[in-house]
Design a protein around this motif. Sequence first.
Motif, PDB file in Angstrom:
ATOM      1  N   GLN A 117      22.607  -8.512  20.793  1.00 19.19           N
ATOM      2  CA  GLN A 117      21.529  -9.307  21.378  1.00 19.19           C
ATOM      3  C   GLN A 117      21.611 -10.753  20.878  1.00 19.19           C
ATOM      4  OE1 GLN A 117      19.350  -8.651  23.723  1.00 19.19           O
ATOM      5  NE2 GLN A 117      18.199 -10.544  23.546  1.00 19.19           N
ATOM      6  N   GLU A 175      22.222 -13.997  23.184  1.00 20.22           N
ATOM      7  CA  GLU A 175      21.309 -15.141  23.234  1.00 20.22           C
ATOM      8  C   GLU A 175      22.051 -16.436  22.957  1.00 20.22           C
ATOM      9  OE1 GLU A 175      17.930 -14.569  20.716  1.00 20.22           O
ATOM     10  OE2 GLU A 175      17.348 -12.717  21.728  1.00 20.22           O
ATOM     11  N   TYR A 206      23.864 -18.031  25.905  1.00 23.18           N
ATOM     12  CA  TYR A 206      23.074 -18.709  26.923  1.00 23.18           C
ATOM     13  C   TYR A 206      22.795 -20.169  26.552  1.00 23.18           C
ATOM     14  CZ  TYR A 206      22.129 -14.274  29.205  1.00 23.18           C
ATOM     15  OH  TYR A 206      22.256 -13.083  29.861  1.00 23.18           O
ATOM     16  N   TRP A 207      22.852 -20.502  25.275  1.00 22.01           N
ATOM     17  CA  TRP A 207      22.522 -21.859  24.826  1.00 22.01           C
ATOM     18  C   TRP A 207      23.759 -22.723  24.799  1.00 22.01           C
ATOM     19  CZ3 TRP A 207      17.935 -23.939  24.750  1.00 22.01           C
ATOM     20  CH2 TRP A 207      16.855 -23.070  24.798  1.00 22.01           C
ATOM     21  N   SER A 231       7.803 -32.593  20.324  1.00 21.59           N
ATOM     22  CA  SER A 231       8.888 -31.845  20.946  1.00 21.59           C
ATOM     23  C   SER A 231      10.052 -32.806  21.134  1.00 21.59           C
ATOM     24  CB  SER A 231       8.443 -31.232  22.271  1.00 21.59           C
ATOM     25  OG  SER A 231       7.868 -32.201  23.118  1.00 21.59           O
ATOM     26  N   HIS A 240       7.901 -28.937  28.894  1.00 25.74           N
ATOM     27  CA  HIS A 240       7.367 -27.574  28.944  1.00 25.74           C
ATOM     28  C   HIS A 240       8.362 -26.635  29.632  1.00 25.74           C
ATOM     29  CE1 HIS A 240       4.458 -24.317  29.392  1.00 25.74           C
ATOM     30  NE2 HIS A 240       4.843 -24.246  30.661  1.00 25.74           N
ATOM     31  N   LEU A 276      11.344 -26.052  27.297  1.00 22.28           N
ATOM     32  CA  LEU A 276      10.987 -25.141  26.204  1.00 22.28           C
ATOM     33  C   LEU A 276      10.856 -23.699  26.705  1.00 22.28           C
ATOM     34  CD1 LEU A 276       8.402 -27.409  24.381  1.00 22.28           C
ATOM     35  CD2 LEU A 276      10.588 -26.620  23.439  1.00 22.28           C
ATOM     36  N   ALA A 277      10.341 -23.524  27.914  1.00 19.61           N
ATOM     37  CA  ALA A 277      10.180 -22.180  28.473  1.00 19.61           C
ATOM     38  C   ALA A 277      11.529 -21.494  28.688  1.00 19.61           C
ATOM     39  CB  ALA A 277       9.405 -22.250  29.788  1.00 19.61           C
ATOM     40  N   ARG A 332      13.900 -21.396  26.689  1.00 19.96           N
ATOM     41  CA  ARG A 332      14.354 -20.753  25.449  1.00 19.96           C
ATOM     42  C   ARG A 332      14.121 -19.250  25.456  1.00 19.96           C
ATOM     43  NH1 ARG A 332      11.682 -23.874  20.556  1.00 19.96           N
ATOM     44  NH2 ARG A 332       9.874 -23.196  21.736  1.00 19.96           N
ATOM     45  N   ALA A 333      13.060 -18.814  26.118  1.00 22.26           N
ATOM     46  CA  ALA A 333      12.709 -17.393  26.125  1.00 22.26           C
ATOM     47  C   ALA A 333      13.309 -16.639  27.308  1.00 22.26           C
ATOM     48  CB  ALA A 333      11.188 -17.249  26.141  1.00 22.26           C
ATOM     49  N   SER A 334      14.022 -17.330  28.158  1.00 16.76           N
ATOM     50  CA  SER A 334      14.556 -16.669  29.346  1.00 16.76           C
ATOM     51  C   SER A 334      15.961 -16.143  29.091  1.00 16.76           C
ATOM     52  CB  SER A 334      14.563 -17.630  30.536  1.00 16.76           C
ATOM     53  OG  SER A 334      15.560 -18.603  30.366  1.00 16.76           O
ATOM     54  N   ALA A 335      16.335 -15.196  29.919  1.00 12.93           N
ATOM     55  CA  ALA A 335      17.676 -14.604  29.812  1.00 12.93           C
ATOM     56  C   ALA A 335      18.489 -14.851  31.071  1.00 12.93           C
ATOM     57  CB  ALA A 335      17.550 -13.111  29.532  1.00 12.93           C
TER      58      ALA A 335
END
Length: 158
Positions: A3, A7, A10-11, A84, A119, A122-123, A125-128
């Motif tokens: 995992q 992750e 993706y970055w 930010s 925003h 930043l959102a 970051r939590a997506s896959a």
Amino acid sequence: MQQIEQEKSYWSDEVMVGEVVYPPGSTLGPRIQPTLQFVFVHAGRITIRIDEQTHTIAANSAFVLYPGHREYFVFAEDSETIHSWIHISLALVEAEMITRLQQLAWPLPLSPAMQQLMHDALALRASAFPTVKEMLRALAIQMCWRYIGEGEQLVARI
């Protein structure tokens, strides 16, 4: 472990985004700025020494930092500072963008449109999504052009 590796994949090193809350009186640096960086101050304030010049940036402001400069940050003594940021690799940025950025007032007011772009970044970051890298690149370039547009509009009003 898989995992974490997934992750990381993706970055992109081309664009990094984050948000941080500094307790009163915190500091950061000194550091050498590695990338183009947009910083949005949401609360508190930042006093930043860039090379030998000191600037104080109030809440609800946006500013840009350029690679190669020595920076030292001091955050508000009397309150938390919330900001930010987005780092953008120079490989993604056109020379024209840098030229136009350097001609703008510093800092700029932090607009609702710029806040929304941050925003959205930043959102991610939590997506896959398998397209996170591409989406971040597109948002970073959009943010850069938005900052230029808002700054040039401000100059035109003066």
